[in-house]
Design a protein around this motif. Structure first.
Motif, mmCIF file in Angstrom:
data_model
loop_
_atom_site.group_PDB
_atom_site.id
_atom_site.type_symbol
_atom_site.label_atom_id
_atom_site.label_comp_id
_atom_site.label_asym_id
_atom_site.label_seq_id
_atom_site.Cartn_x
_atom_site.Cartn_y
_atom_site.Cartn_z
ATOM 1 N N HIS A 69 5.870 1.215 -7.713
ATOM 2 C CA HIS A 69 6.374 0.212 -8.241
ATOM 3 C C HIS A 69 6.283 -0.120 -9.698
ATOM 4 N N GLY A 105 11.727 4.986 -1.968
ATOM 5 C CA GLY A 105 10.926 3.962 -0.894
ATOM 6 C C GLY A 105 10.814 4.538 0.268
ATOM 7 N N THR A 106 10.528 3.563 1.228
ATOM 8 C CA THR A 106 10.519 3.982 2.663
ATOM 9 C C THR A 106 11.516 3.119 3.259
ATOM 10 N N ASP A 108 11.097 0.850 5.416
ATOM 11 C CA ASP A 108 11.047 -0.207 5.522
ATOM 12 C C ASP A 108 10.565 -1.290 4.058
ATOM 13 N N LYS A 109 10.738 -0.562 3.256
ATOM 14 C CA LYS A 109 10.269 -1.204 1.838
ATOM 15 C C LYS A 109 11.059 -0.342 0.605
ATOM 16 N N ASN A 110 11.593 -1.043 0.039
ATOM 17 C CA ASN A 110 12.206 -0.347 -1.416
ATOM 18 C C ASN A 110 11.291 -0.311 -2.435
ATOM 19 N N LYS A 112 10.337 -0.711 -6.262
ATOM 20 C CA LYS A 112 11.079 -1.772 -7.101
ATOM 21 C C LYS A 112 10.706 -1.560 -8.620
#
Length: 356
Positions: A69, A105-106, A108-110, A112
């Motif tokens: 991030h 990302g993944t 489940d999660k960007n 950022k």
């Protein structure tokens, strides 16, 4: 702005001169400096959220994966060049996919707030710079040249900014934005993604926007491609559209490209909408796009290849000349044709007649 630019150059020169692998960027963040012969990936892996990886002038033969991030990956201009490695890197999915730089990302999660800036990516089998599952990615002053498929590409992401880049002589689109490449799904909300002030030339297509909503393609130079700007939808819901294509300079996209599995042969297409709804195409300059493919012409509304119509699009205030077979082309018929509006355009010819 000039003062900041000068300070940046002085600071960069100072860091390069020290020969250090890392230097303090602020009280909280670190700048990791990479020199020729060193690994960009190692510096990226060592970085913490908010850090900068500064790549000094030179040619680096590697693929780089970014998933931290707030990381900034920055070169120092055209002298920082990333090319494919001649050696297989262990556990590098970016290289295995034929890509140069990957920001991912993944499921489940960007990831950022990543920035990639001021460098060249060239010669990769698939994509110069590929991103997926990102939120707020900025790609700025990147030159993507002679990559096998896309110059700069993104999918499954939001709030992106692609600004002041050059994408030239790539196998497919210079800039390619999509909901997803691997599945048939409805259009995704890109939440204000911006493609602006880029120079896109010599590609198969300058800019492709596929199955997306809520974005802007503005103030770009798009010339010398087989087709300039493509906005593409299909039968899935929600429909592609609710976006803006405006203030672009779209000229002489007359390179000839053969038919593919997804598209007919391309030549002489300026701006094409196919299977879209509620797209505003406004205040563009579209000149000298000439060809004999089904989608040739200045601004073209074309039923998608799976039979989906283009509806409720607004073609307004554009300046067109010298496009063939016509400046404005609407292949939709009946009530659907009436649902697309043409107003305030400066042009000399249209199919059917009466759109100018």
């Amino acid at each position: 702005m000039k003062k900041c630019h000068v300070v940046y150059l002085v600071c960069t020169a100072a860091m390069i001169g020290t020969g250090l692998g890392a230097a303090p960027a602020s009280a909280d963040h670190t700048t990791h400096v990479v020199h020729p012969g060193e690994s960009i990936q190692k510096a990226v892996d060592a970085a913490e959220p908010g850090d900068t990886v500064l790549v000094t002038p030179g040619t680096y033969h590697e693929s780089v994966r970014v998933s931290t991030h707030g990381l900034t990956l920055r070169g120092v201009g055209h002298g920082t060049i990333v090319k494919p490695s001649t050696q297989k890197a262990a556990d590098n999915t970016c290289a295995e996919g034929g890509n140069g730089i990957c920001v991912v990302g993944t499921k489940d999660k960007n990831v950022k707030g990543v920035t990639v800036a001021d460098l060249t990516v060239t010669g990769f089998k698939r994509t110069g710079l590929f991103s997926a599952a990102t939120d707020g990615l900025t790609v700025r002053n990147v030159t993507a040249v002679k990559n096998g498929v896309w110059g700069i590409a993104q999918e499954q992401s939001i709030h992106g900014t692609f600004r002041d880049n050059i994408a030239r002589d790539n196998g497919d689109a210079g800039i390619f934005l999509a909901n997803t490449v691997t599945a048939e799904e409805g259009a995704a909300d890109s939440e204000g993604t911006l493609v602006a002030h880029n120079r896109l030339e010599g590609n198969r297509i300058g800019v492709t926007v596929r199955r997306l909503r809520n974005l802007a393609v503005a103030d770009n130079y798009v010339g010398g491609n087989c087709a300039g700007v493509f906005v593409v939808g299909d039968e899935n819901k929600p429909r592609a559209g609710d976006l803006v294509v405006r203030d672009n300079y779209v000229v002489r996209n007359n390179k000839s490209c053969p038919k593919t599995d997804r598209l007919d042969a391309l030549q002489g297409s300026g701006i094409v909408l196919t299977g879209t709804e509620q797209v505003l195409v406004a205040d563009n300059t579209v000149e000298g796009n000439s060809g004999k493919s089904p989608m040739s012409g200045g601004i073209v509304l074309f039923k998608s290849f799976v039979g989906v119509t283009s509806e409720k699009n607004d073609i307004n205030g554009n300046r067109l000349r010298g496009n063939s077979p016509a400046d404005l082309v609407n292949t939709e018929t009946g009530d659907i044709a009436k649902g697309n509006t043409f107003a305030g355009n400066t042009c000399g010819s249209s199919k059917p007649a009466g759109l100018c």
